[in-house]
Motif scaffolding. Structure first.
Motif, PDB file in Angstrom:
ATOM      1  N   SER A 292       0.833  -1.209   0.000  1.00  0.00           N
ATOM      2  CA  SER A 292       0.000   0.000   0.000  1.00  0.00           C
ATOM      3  C   SER A 292       0.862   1.251   0.000  1.00  0.00           C
ATOM      4  O   SER A 292       0.596   2.200  -0.751  1.00  0.00           O
TER       5      SER A 292
ATOM      6  N   THR B  43      -8.597 -10.629   1.840  1.00  0.00           N
ATOM      7  CA  THR B  43      -9.763  -9.771   2.073  1.00  0.00           C
ATOM      8  C   THR B  43     -10.934 -10.581   2.607  1.00  0.00           C
ATOM      9  O   THR B  43     -11.644 -10.137   3.526  1.00  0.00           O
TER      10      THR B  43
ATOM     11  N   PHE C  15      -8.389  -1.405   4.665  1.00  0.00           N
ATOM     12  CA  PHE C  15      -8.074  -0.215   3.869  1.00  0.00           C
ATOM     13  C   PHE C  15      -6.837  -0.468   3.008  1.00  0.00           C
ATOM     14  O   PHE C  15      -6.807  -0.136   1.817  1.00  0.00           O
TER      15      PHE C  15
ATOM     16  N   ASN D  46      -7.462  -2.699  -0.041  1.00  0.00           N
ATOM     17  CA  ASN D  46      -8.018  -2.009  -1.203  1.00  0.00           C
ATOM     18  C   ASN D  46      -6.927  -1.334  -2.028  1.00  0.00           C
ATOM     19  O   ASN D  46      -6.964  -1.346  -3.266  1.00  0.00           O
TER      20      ASN D  46
ATOM     21  N   ALA E 233      -4.992  -3.932  -3.927  1.00  0.00           N
ATOM     22  CA  ALA E 233      -5.704  -4.389  -5.124  1.00  0.00           C
ATOM     23  C   ALA E 233      -5.294  -3.553  -6.330  1.00  0.00           C
ATOM     24  O   ALA E 233      -5.056  -4.081  -7.426  1.00  0.00           O
TER      25      ALA E 233
ATOM     26  N   VAL F  20      -9.477  -2.809  -8.511  1.00  0.00           N
ATOM     27  CA  VAL F  20     -10.213  -1.769  -7.786  1.00  0.00           C
ATOM     28  C   VAL F  20     -11.717  -1.951  -7.966  1.00  0.00           C
ATOM     29  O   VAL F  20     -12.502  -1.675  -7.040  1.00  0.00           O
TER      30      VAL F  20
ATOM     31  N   MET G  53     -12.740  -5.355  -5.929  1.00  0.00           N
ATOM     32  CA  MET G  53     -12.706  -5.166  -4.476  1.00  0.00           C
ATOM     33  C   MET G  53     -13.878  -4.316  -4.005  1.00  0.00           C
ATOM     34  O   MET G  53     -14.466  -4.584  -2.948  1.00  0.00           O
ATOM     35  N   ALA G  54     -14.218  -3.301  -4.767  1.00  0.00           N
ATOM     36  CA  ALA G  54     -15.341  -2.443  -4.387  1.00  0.00           C
ATOM     37  C   ALA G  54     -16.641  -3.246  -4.354  1.00  0.00           C
ATOM     38  O   ALA G  54     -17.470  -3.088  -3.445  1.00  0.00           O
TER      39      ALA G  54
ATOM     40  N   ILE H  59     -16.422  -5.860  -1.224  1.00  0.00           N
ATOM     41  CA  ILE H  59     -16.588  -5.218   0.081  1.00  0.00           C
ATOM     42  C   ILE H  59     -17.938  -4.524   0.181  1.00  0.00           C
ATOM     43  O   ILE H  59     -18.561  -4.513   1.256  1.00  0.00           O
TER      44      ILE H  59
ATOM     45  N   SER I 156     -13.373   2.403   3.839  1.00  0.00           N
ATOM     46  CA  SER I 156     -12.318   1.462   3.438  1.00  0.00           C
ATOM     47  C   SER I 156     -12.225   1.329   1.925  1.00  0.00           C
ATOM     48  O   SER I 156     -11.170   0.948   1.394  1.00  0.00           O
ATOM     49  N   CYS I 157     -13.318   1.654   1.219  1.00  0.00           N
ATOM     50  CA  CYS I 157     -13.332   1.551  -0.245  1.00  0.00           C
ATOM     51  C   CYS I 157     -12.922   2.847  -0.938  1.00  0.00           C
ATOM     52  O   CYS I 157     -12.934   2.910  -2.179  1.00  0.00           O
TER      53      CYS I 157
ATOM     54  N   CYS J  70     -10.401   2.547  -3.742  1.00  0.00           N
ATOM     55  CA  CYS J  70     -10.972   2.021  -4.987  1.00  0.00           C
ATOM     56  C   CYS J  70     -11.639   3.120  -5.787  1.00  0.00           C
ATOM     57  O   CYS J  70     -11.499   3.191  -7.031  1.00  0.00           O
TER      58      CYS J  70
END
Length: 397
Positions: free
Chosen positions: A51, A311, A338, A341, A344, A352, A355-356, A359, A382-383, A386
């Motif tokens: 990240s 995840t 977080f 994401n 990803a 992105v 993952m969106a 989640i 957390s998204c 994304c």
């Protein structure tokens, strides 16, 4: 063994184990002690490491900075982040009695104390062979080091399966056409000191390709290659499988710990089934098992086999938290989600979107179950990575 090989090995040890493990203490310091295990520290560390790389390097790609600048910047930031993690581990270890106990605590091995030995005294490390159950963060010293034959055999078979896959990955390196782009980008970054500034097929200069520029994993490979002195192609095909394959099974192990919380003997059996599916999952060139075996070093494979799985483990973790708290007592879990994401996007631009969706659906179900709008907003926050990367993708396409 020459001195050069020893130095390269120590560099890989630093960037593949020591740095990410130390960085894992940053989110894990905000988790319950019984959840702060060695595996959780390593998974959290890689999520934090990837990240941080994505957050810093992606803007540098947009502003056409040199690769050398990115390497120097990330080396300093990684060392600083690892230093913070070491300080957090040292602070936590001060609560333990004895030097050995403090070292084990810092490594995520020794958690809590053994009630049979009394508070503040030395207790056995929380090494679980399948029959040691934790109660309120404490492990029974009479059973923690008494493995049964069934668990030993199952874990041994699982280790053999992983060893076989690593052996095949090392000796039967598979040629893949996409390497002409992804591995070539890593090599180009090192040799031409540029990040996504050249077309790898012909070597000509090009404008920014946002579809590939979002995913900075090839640049991370180039970063490790630059720091270790190992050629990026050798690193991708021969060395990265020894990192990404164990990380994948670590993610599945975290999922199994949540699914079989009260039946830990089933964990190795679950991992064996996953291992067999990975070996015999080549029913199509598009399955994640095929990518896992034949494209281990590529971002699409890493996303499908590690990021998505870890995840799922985090979401299961949040589901099993107290219904009223909804995970409020463990902000470290939300920090990891977080980071997942962002990781990803680090893996692949398509990550992105996926993952969106994952989640968003799961978070909505958990919020409805707990009847908590506040919890839903946590998933929305957390998204945010994304959403940001999606806007970059659409705006610069």
């Amino acid at each position: 063994m020459s001195l050069e090989l020893i130095v390269e090995f120590l560099q890989l040890l630093l960037w593949f184990i020591i740095i990410p493990f130390a960085m894992g203490w940053i989110p894990c310091a905000f988790m319950k002690r019984e959840h702060r295990t060695c595996g959780a520290l390593m998974a959290a560390g890689y999520l934090a490491m990837f990240s941080l790389f994505e957050i810093i390097v992606f803007p540098m790609v947009l502003f056409k900075c040199t690769f050398t600048t990115a390497v120097r910047c990330m080396a300093v930031l990684f060392i600083l982040a690892a230093s913070v993690g070491i300080l957090l581990a040292w602070k936590e270890s001060l609560e333990q009695a004895g030097i050995v106990r403090r070292i084990l605590c810092a490594l995520g091995i020794c958690i809590g104390t053994d009630p049979a030995h009394g508070k503040g005294k030395k207790a056995c490390a929380a090494v679980d062979f399948g029959n040691a159950e934790a109660e309120n963060g404490h492990y029974n010293g009479k059973t923690a080091f008494r493995p049964d034959i069934q668990s030993i055999c199952l874990w041994g078979l699982f280790v053999l399966l992983v060893g076989f896959q690593l052996y095949q990955a090392f000796t039967l390196a598979v040629f893949d056409g996409d390497d002409a782009y992804y591995v070539a980008q890593s090599v180009t970054a090192v040799n031409r000191d540029s990040m996504y500034g050249y077309i790898p097929y012909n070597g000509f200069g090009t404008s920014l390709d946002i579809r590939h520029a979002i995913a900075t994993l090839p640049l991370w490979v180039a970063f490790v290659a630059k720091m270790s002195g190992i050629h990026a192609t050798i690193l991708s095909h021969l060395i990265l499988p020894f990192l990404f394959v164990p990380l994948t099974y670590l993610a599945y192990y975290l999922v199994a710990k949540r699914l079989f919380a009260g039946k830990k003997r089933l964990i190795p059996a679950f991992l064996i089934i996953i291992g067999m599916l990975q070996i015999y999952g080549n029913v199509s060139i598009y399955t994640k098992e095929t990518f896992f075996v034949m494209r281990t070093w590529q971002g699409k494979s890493f996303f499908a086999n590690f990021v998505l799985v870890v995840t799922v483990a985090l979401l299961l973790w949040l589901f099993q938290e107290d219904e009223e708290a909804g995970g409020e007592k463990e902000p470290g879990l939300w920090m990891m989600l977080f980071c997942a994401n962002i990781t990803a996007a680090f893996s692949t631009a398509l990550g992105v979107f996926l993952m969106a969706v994952l989640i968003g659906i799961t978070g909505s179900c958990l919020a409805v179950r707990n009847r908590s709008v506040k919890l839903l907003w946590r998933f929305v926050v957390s998204c945010i990575p994304c959403v940001v990367f999606t806007l970059f993708y659409i705006g610069m396409k």
